[in-house]
Design a protein around this motif. Structure first.
Motif, PDB file in Angstrom:
ATOM      1  N   ASP A 120       0.815  -1.214   0.000  1.00  0.00           N
ATOM      2  CA  ASP A 120       0.000   0.000   0.000  1.00  0.00           C
ATOM      3  C   ASP A 120       0.851   1.267   0.000  1.00  0.00           C
ATOM      4  O   ASP A 120       0.516   2.248  -0.649  1.00  0.00           O
ATOM      5  CB  ASP A 120      -0.922   0.030   1.221  1.00  0.00           C
ATOM      6  N   LEU A 121       1.931   1.241   0.768  1.00  0.00           N
ATOM      7  CA  LEU A 121       2.742   2.436   0.975  1.00  0.00           C
ATOM      8  C   LEU A 121       4.205   2.151   0.672  1.00  0.00           C
ATOM      9  O   LEU A 121       4.760   1.144   1.126  1.00  0.00           O
ATOM     10  CB  LEU A 121       2.611   2.917   2.430  1.00  0.00           C
ATOM     11  N   VAL A 122       4.848   3.046  -0.080  1.00  0.00           N
ATOM     12  CA  VAL A 122       6.283   2.966  -0.372  1.00  0.00           C
ATOM     13  C   VAL A 122       6.970   4.168   0.251  1.00  0.00           C
ATOM     14  O   VAL A 122       6.513   5.310   0.087  1.00  0.00           O
ATOM     15  CB  VAL A 122       6.546   2.952  -1.896  1.00  0.00           C
ATOM     16  N   LEU A 123       8.057   3.922   0.980  1.00  0.00           N
ATOM     17  CA  LEU A 123       8.884   4.987   1.540  1.00  0.00           C
ATOM     18  C   LEU A 123      10.235   4.926   0.852  1.00  0.00           C
ATOM     19  O   LEU A 123      10.995   3.971   1.041  1.00  0.00           O
ATOM     20  CB  LEU A 123       9.023   4.813   3.060  1.00  0.00           C
ATOM     21  N   THR A 190      15.398  10.508  11.179  1.00  0.00           N
ATOM     22  CA  THR A 190      14.163  11.000  11.813  1.00  0.00           C
ATOM     23  C   THR A 190      12.962  10.847  10.880  1.00  0.00           C
ATOM     24  O   THR A 190      11.887  10.443  11.299  1.00  0.00           O
ATOM     25  CB  THR A 190      14.326  12.474  12.217  1.00  0.00           C
ATOM     26  N   GLY A 191      13.155  11.161   9.600  1.00  0.00           N
ATOM     27  CA  GLY A 191      12.037  11.129   8.659  1.00  0.00           C
ATOM     28  C   GLY A 191      11.453   9.753   8.458  1.00  0.00           C
ATOM     29  O   GLY A 191      10.227   9.580   8.427  1.00  0.00           O
ATOM     30  N   LEU A 192      12.309   8.724   8.336  1.00  0.00           N
ATOM     31  CA  LEU A 192      11.812   7.363   8.121  1.00  0.00           C
ATOM     32  C   LEU A 192      11.055   6.865   9.348  1.00  0.00           C
ATOM     33  O   LEU A 192       9.970   6.273   9.218  1.00  0.00           O
ATOM     34  CB  LEU A 192      12.977   6.424   7.796  1.00  0.00           C
ATOM     35  N   ARG A 193      11.597   7.104  10.527  1.00  0.00           N
ATOM     36  CA  ARG A 193      10.903   6.664  11.752  1.00  0.00           C
ATOM     37  C   ARG A 193       9.546   7.347  11.895  1.00  0.00           C
ATOM     38  O   ARG A 193       8.548   6.700  12.240  1.00  0.00           O
ATOM     39  CB  ARG A 193      11.775   6.959  12.973  1.00  0.00           C
ATOM     40  N   ASP A 194       9.488   8.644  11.630  1.00  0.00           N
ATOM     41  CA  ASP A 194       8.220   9.367  11.764  1.00  0.00           C
ATOM     42  C   ASP A 194       7.179   8.864  10.769  1.00  0.00           C
ATOM     43  O   ASP A 194       5.992   8.718  11.114  1.00  0.00           O
ATOM     44  CB  ASP A 194       8.450  10.871  11.563  1.00  0.00           C
ATOM     45  N   LEU A 196       7.001   5.868   9.437  1.00  0.00           N
ATOM     46  CA  LEU A 196       6.577   4.523   9.847  1.00  0.00           C
ATOM     47  C   LEU A 196       5.641   4.589  11.053  1.00  0.00           C
ATOM     48  O   LEU A 196       4.651   3.848  11.126  1.00  0.00           O
ATOM     49  CB  LEU A 196       7.805   3.662  10.166  1.00  0.00           C
ATOM     50  N   GLU A 197       5.936   5.457  12.001  1.00  0.00           N
ATOM     51  CA  GLU A 197       5.061   5.623  13.171  1.00  0.00           C
ATOM     52  C   GLU A 197       3.669   6.055  12.740  1.00  0.00           C
ATOM     53  O   GLU A 197       2.663   5.511  13.199  1.00  0.00           O
ATOM     54  CB  GLU A 197       5.664   6.657  14.128  1.00  0.00           C
ATOM     55  N   GLU A 198       3.609   7.044  11.852  1.00  0.00           N
ATOM     56  CA  GLU A 198       2.330   7.559  11.389  1.00  0.00           C
ATOM     57  C   GLU A 198       1.569   6.500  10.588  1.00  0.00           C
ATOM     58  O   GLU A 198       0.352   6.346  10.730  1.00  0.00           O
ATOM     59  CB  GLU A 198       2.556   8.799  10.530  1.00  0.00           C
ATOM     60  N   ALA A 199       2.281   5.765   9.748  1.00  0.00           N
ATOM     61  CA  ALA A 199       1.621   4.772   8.900  1.00  0.00           C
ATOM     62  C   ALA A 199       1.062   3.610   9.702  1.00  0.00           C
ATOM     63  O   ALA A 199      -0.047   3.129   9.429  1.00  0.00           O
ATOM     64  CB  ALA A 199       2.611   4.253   7.853  1.00  0.00           C
ATOM     65  N   ILE A 206      -1.843   1.105   8.686  1.00  0.00           N
ATOM     66  CA  ILE A 206      -1.551   0.163   7.602  1.00  0.00           C
ATOM     67  C   ILE A 206      -0.782  -1.009   8.185  1.00  0.00           C
ATOM     68  O   ILE A 206       0.099  -0.824   9.037  1.00  0.00           O
ATOM     69  CB  ILE A 206      -0.705   0.839   6.499  1.00  0.00           C
ATOM     70  N   SER A 207      -1.091  -2.215   7.754  1.00  0.00           N
ATOM     71  CA  SER A 207      -0.359  -3.391   8.202  1.00  0.00           C
ATOM     72  C   SER A 207       1.106  -3.259   7.798  1.00  0.00           C
ATOM     73  O   SER A 207       1.407  -2.904   6.651  1.00  0.00           O
ATOM     74  CB  SER A 207      -0.955  -4.656   7.588  1.00  0.00           C
ATOM     75  N   PRO A 208       2.037  -3.541   8.717  1.00  0.00           N
ATOM     76  CA  PRO A 208       3.469  -3.458   8.369  1.00  0.00           C
ATOM     77  C   PRO A 208       3.843  -4.287   7.146  1.00  0.00           C
ATOM     78  O   PRO A 208       4.752  -3.913   6.398  1.00  0.00           O
ATOM     79  CB  PRO A 208       4.174  -3.979   9.633  1.00  0.00           C
TER      80      PRO A 208
END
Length: 360
Positions: A120-123, A190-194, A196-199, A206-208
Motif C-alpha cells: 500500500d505504501l512505499v517509503l 528521523t524522517g523514516l521513523r516518523d 513509519l510511526e504515522e503509517a 496500515i499493516s506493516p
C-alpha cells in the motif's frame, strides 16, 4: 428460279449465321466486362484487406516497440527533465522491476487486498528526484502512496511529475482515490521513523506487511541504517547499497583482499546476513525472507540488491504458497539425520558410508 431460290436460301442462312456470331460476340464481350468488373472489385477488396492488415501489423508493431519503459524515458526527454539522469532512470527502472517481481503474490489465488499480499505504501529513502517512488506507484497496482525522504529533495523534485504525471496518477484508474507522490525534506534517521510511526500507529493504520521501504544507492552506512530501522518496525525493505566501507577494525577489508573479493561485495553479503539473523524481527513477531539479486552491470557496477520480505514468525509465507524457509530446513534436517544414522550404523558393521568394508 431454282438458282434464285438457292441463292436466297444461302443469303438467309449466311445472314442468320452472321447474326448468331454477332450475338455470341456481344454476349462474350458483356461477360468479359462483367468478369473484368468482378476482378476490379476483388482487386479493390484485396487492396483494402491488405491495407487493413498492414495497418494492424504496424499498430501491433508500434504497440510492441512502444513499451512503458520507452514511453517514460521519452517523456523525460521531451519534457527536458534532467533529474533523473539517463543512468538514474535505468537504475530506478531495474530496481522497481525487481521489487515488483519479488513482492507480488506468487500464487494467483491470493488477493492483493489481503494483509499478506500487495504493497500500500512505499517509503523511498534517499530518493532525491523521486523517480523510484514514482515508478513503484506506476508498477505496483495496490500502491496508493509513495513518500520520498531525502534532505535535498526540494532542490531536485518536480521533474518526474512534469514528465510522468499522467502515468503516475492514471495508474490507479480502477481505484476510487488518486495515487499520491509526496516529498519529505529530511534525513532518514528521523524522517523514516516518523513516517513509519504515522503509517502503522496513525489514524488510518496500515499493516506493516503492506509497507515497503526502499533505498537505491544510499551511501555507506545509510543502507545499513535503512535496513535496521525498517526491520525494527517489521516492514518490507529493499536496498541497493553503494560506497561501502569496512567500519570495523579493517578485518573484513583484509579478508576480502585475501579472498580476492571486492570489499563492496563482501559488505553487501554481510548486510544481507544481518537481516537474515536469527533474532531480527522476533520482538515484533516477524522474520525475514531475504534474497539477493544482481541487476545488469552495464547499468551500474553497484548492482547488488538486498530484498527482505517480512513474514509471520510462526507461520508460512502465504504469498509464496506456504513454501517457507522453515519447511525447507525441516526437510533438510530429516535427510541429514537419515544419512547420519546410516553412516554410523554401517560403521558398527564394519562398512563405510560408501559401502566399502573397513579394515580392522
Amino acid at each position: 428460279k431454282s438458282k434464285s431460290s438457292s441463292a436466297n436460301n444461302a443469303t438467309t442462312t449466311t445472314t442468320a449465321a452472321a447474326a448468331v456470331v454477332v450475338t455470341s460476340a456481344q454476349s462474350t464481350f458483356n461477360n468479359q466486362n462483367e468478369d473484368d468488373d468482378d476482378d476490379d472489385d476483388n482487386n479493390n477488396n484485396n487492396a483494402n484487406n491488405n491495407t487493413n492488415i498492414t495497418t494492424k501489423t504496424n499498430a501491433n508493431a508500434n504497440k510492441k516497440t512502444n513499451t512503458l519503459e520507452k514511453r517514460l524515458f521519452h517523456a523525460l526527454h521531451t519534457s527536458k527533465v534532467s533529474n533523473p539522469s539517463i543512468k538514474e532512470f535505468k537504475e530506478s527502472w531495474a530496481f522497481a522491476n525487481a521489487v515488483k517481481k519479488f513482492y507480488s503474490p506468487k500464487n494467483n489465488n491470493h488477493n492483493e487486498n489481503d494483509n499478506n499480499n500487495g504493497i500500500d505504501l512505499v517509503l523511498d529513502v534517499a530518493g532525491g528526484h523521486g523517480a523510484l517512488g514514482a515508478l513503484l506507484l506506476i508498477l505496483l497496482k495496490s500502491t496508493s502512496k509513495s513518500v520520498v525522504i531525502d534532505p535535498a529533495c526540494d532542490s531536485v523534485r518536480g521533474g518526474v511529475e512534469k514528465a510522468w504525471g499522467n502515468e503516475i496518477f492514471s495508474a490507479g484508474y480502477d481505484r476510487e482515490e488518486r495515487k499520491e507522490l509526496k516529498y519529505r525534506n529530511e534525513c532518514l534517521r528521523t524522517g523514516l521513523r516518523d513516517e513509519l510511526e504515522e503509517a502503522i500507529h496513525g489514524q488510518s493504520p496500515i499493516s506493516p506487511k503492506r509497507i515497503l521501504v526502499v533505498a537505491c544507492h544510499a551511501c555507506q552506512h545509510l543502507s545499513d541504517e535503512t535496513l535496521e530501522i525498517a526491520c525494527s518496525y517489521g516492514v518490507n525493505v529493499t536496498v541497493m547499497p553503494c560506497c561501502q566501507k569496512d567500519l570495523t577494525n579493517g578485518s573484513f577489508k583484509a579478508a576480502a583482499k585475501q579472498l580476492g573479493m571486492n570489499i563492496g561485495v563482501l559488505m553487501d553479503i554481510l548486510a544481507a546476513g544481518k537481516v537474515l539473523s536469527w533474532n531480527n524481527g522476533r520482538e515484533i513477531g516477524v522474520r525475514y525472507e531475504v534474497k539477493m539479486k544482481i541487476i545488469n552491470e552495464s547499468i551500474t557496477p553497484q548492482n547488488r540488491m538486498i530484498l527482505a520480505k517480512a513474514v509471520d514468525l510462526n507461520g508460512d509465507d502465504i504469498s509464496n504458497g506456504g513454501d517457507s524457509e522453515r519447511v525447507k530446513i525441516k526437510e533438510a534436517h530429516e535427510r541429514l539425520s537419515r544419512a547420519y544414522h546410516k553412516a554410523h550404523s554401517n560403521a558398527k558393521r564394519g562398512v563405510s558410508c560408501f559401502g566399502q568394508k573397513l579394515r580392522a
